[in-house]
Design an enzyme around this catalytic site. Structure first.
Site: not given
Length: 461
Positions: A36, A44, A49, A52, A180, A184, A439, A444
């Site tokens: 890495e 992510c 994500c 964020k 998106y 966002e 409910h 619903e």
């Protein structure tokens, strides 16, 4: 005599997909290493994500404080950007550490550095004078933000990656893009009190989503104070003593403190040495793979955003599992991309699964039934807010299976996860209707929708 290698599997990229594949393979008794070049956790966890979502939650409190006043609360609030950023960075570091620790526990060798392919079985770790061989290689390097090259002043703009590390909260921001990520971040900055403008070259935001969702969300985010300019893009960005001048094609000039480009992401394939290993790209610049994630090189696979199939973290993880099952357990698996739920953490958020109405009308053999409602959430009854929830079911008229569910409103991402089970299982509208409602809830409405919409008819709400 069989050729020997340093490792059975070498993974390039320690994001969610790469880490899952490495751990599963090492736990199965194979010799595995993973490289890495940044921090363990990938897009992510480190710059996507997870941070964020923290920012979305931080920014939504202002809206909740306003709602609370309608219920009799008196709220005196202020926001400390440096304090929030410090808390966010501490948590991201903790999560990255967990990823690294789990790799170690599984027996994976973690190499910090950029890995470049030298041939089909060899990688070089740049700057470390280290060469490693492996029987098989998995590429999971993800994607990176795309910005338009050649735009005058583009060097003054930031992307989503820099937005996570702004030293101070700007007073004014312009965000270019309609996907998106752009939507966002527009909600994040507007919720934190920043004067926010969103520009997009297309006719409406969220291209590829259901048209009713797109239109509904565009109206709702404007209610949150976001200025939306459609059918327009930059001509230039000019730096002045007081800020950045956004020169737009329509003749407008808007001064802001920050300009952020969220105009898409591209596979991170540059300088990986793919050509030396026989790994080909497709016409869109992503690594070309078959249904089992195998590249054009016999011993090299690729998963996640670098293949540009369905760029979602849970999908990369499932592709990693399928890779492990296929290559190391003799159980060939191809991930099923049908009816995968997704969420947009806009404000209000979006949850969607299955086909849009347009897709259904093109793919279903017969008629398509549409059930749609718009209503004010019960939570806003005392606030005078005119915000509305949208819920939409798309039904194959011939089989009566619910083939698409689309929600815009509070908790939409939570609802869509469970709705996805029903869509994936192929349940019919009658089976949805046979489910007793809970409910009072927003959810619903999903099991009480009775009236079909006529084509082109918009619900009055």
């Amino acid at each position: 005599m069989a050729e020997t290698y340093d490792y059975d599997l070498f993974v390039i990229g320690a994001g969610s997909g790469g880490v899952r594949a490495a751990r599963l393979t090492a736990l199965g008794g194979k010799r595995v290493a993973i490289a890495e070049e940044h921090r363990v956790g990938g897009t992510c966890v480190i710059r996507g994500c997870v941070p964020k979502k923290f920012m979305v939650m931080a920014s939504d409190f202002a809206h909740q404080f306003h709602t609370a006043e309608g219920y009799g609360w008196t709220v005196e609030a202020s926001f400390d950007w440096p304090k929030f950023m410090q808390a966010k960075d501490v948590e991201i570091a903790r999560l990255s550490g967990i990823y690294a620790a789990n790799l170690g526990k599984a027996g994976v060798d973690l190499i910090h550095g950029r890995a470049v392919l030298k041939d089909a079985h060899t990688v070089e770790i740049l700057g470390k004078d280290q060469t490693i061989t492996a029987e098989r290689i998995l590429i999971a390097t993800g994607g990176r933000p795309w910005v338009p090259e050649g735009l005058p002043g583009i060097e003054y703009a930031i992307t989503s990656e820099e937005a996570f590390h702004l030293p101070e909260l700007p007073k004014r921001i312009l965000i270019a893009g309609g996907g998106y990520i752009a939507v966002e971040f527009a909600g994040i900055f507007a919720g934190l009190g920043v004067e926010t403008t969103l520009i997009y070259r297309g006719p409406n935001i969220l291209r590829g989503f259901d048209d009713d969702v797109r239109a509904h969300l565009a109206g709702e985010i404007e209610k949150r104070g976001i200025k939306v300019i459609l059918g327009c893009q930059h001509e230039a960005i000019e730096k002045t003593d007081t800020g950045l001048i956004n020169v737009l094609e329509n003749g407008m000039k808007i001064e802001t403190d920050v300009v952020m480009f969220a105009t898409g992401r591209v596979p991170h394939v540059k300088t990986l040495g793919l050509e030396t290993a026989g790994v080909e790209l497709n016409d869109d610049g992503a690594i070309k793979v078959d249904a089992l994630s195998k590249t054009t090189a016999d011993n090299i696979w690729a998963i996640g955003d670098v293949t540009d199939r369905m760029n979602l973290t849970p999908v990369a993880i499932r592709e990693a599992v399928a890779f492990h099952e296929t290559v190391y357990r003799g159980n060939p698996q191809a991930f099923d991309y049908e009816a995968v739920a997704s969420a947009v953490f806009s404000q209000p958020p979006v949850g969607t699964v299955g086909l849009t109405e347009s897709e259904a009308r093109h793919s279903c053999p017969g008629e398509v039934d549409v059930y749609l409602t718009r209503f004010r959430p019960m939570k806003y009854a005392f606030t005078g807010s005119d915000e509305r929830v949208l819920m939409k079911l798309v039904v194959d008229g011939q089989s009566q299976k619910v083939v698409g569910v689309h929600i815009v409103g509070p908790e939409a991402p939570e609802m869509i996860q469970l709705a996805a089970i029903a869509v994936k299982a192929g349940l019919t509208k009658a089976q949805w209707d046979a489910t007793c409602a809970v409910h009072p809830t927003m959810a619903e409405e999903l099991v009480t929708l009775k009236d079909k919409q006529q084509p082109g008819n918009m619900s009055a709400g």
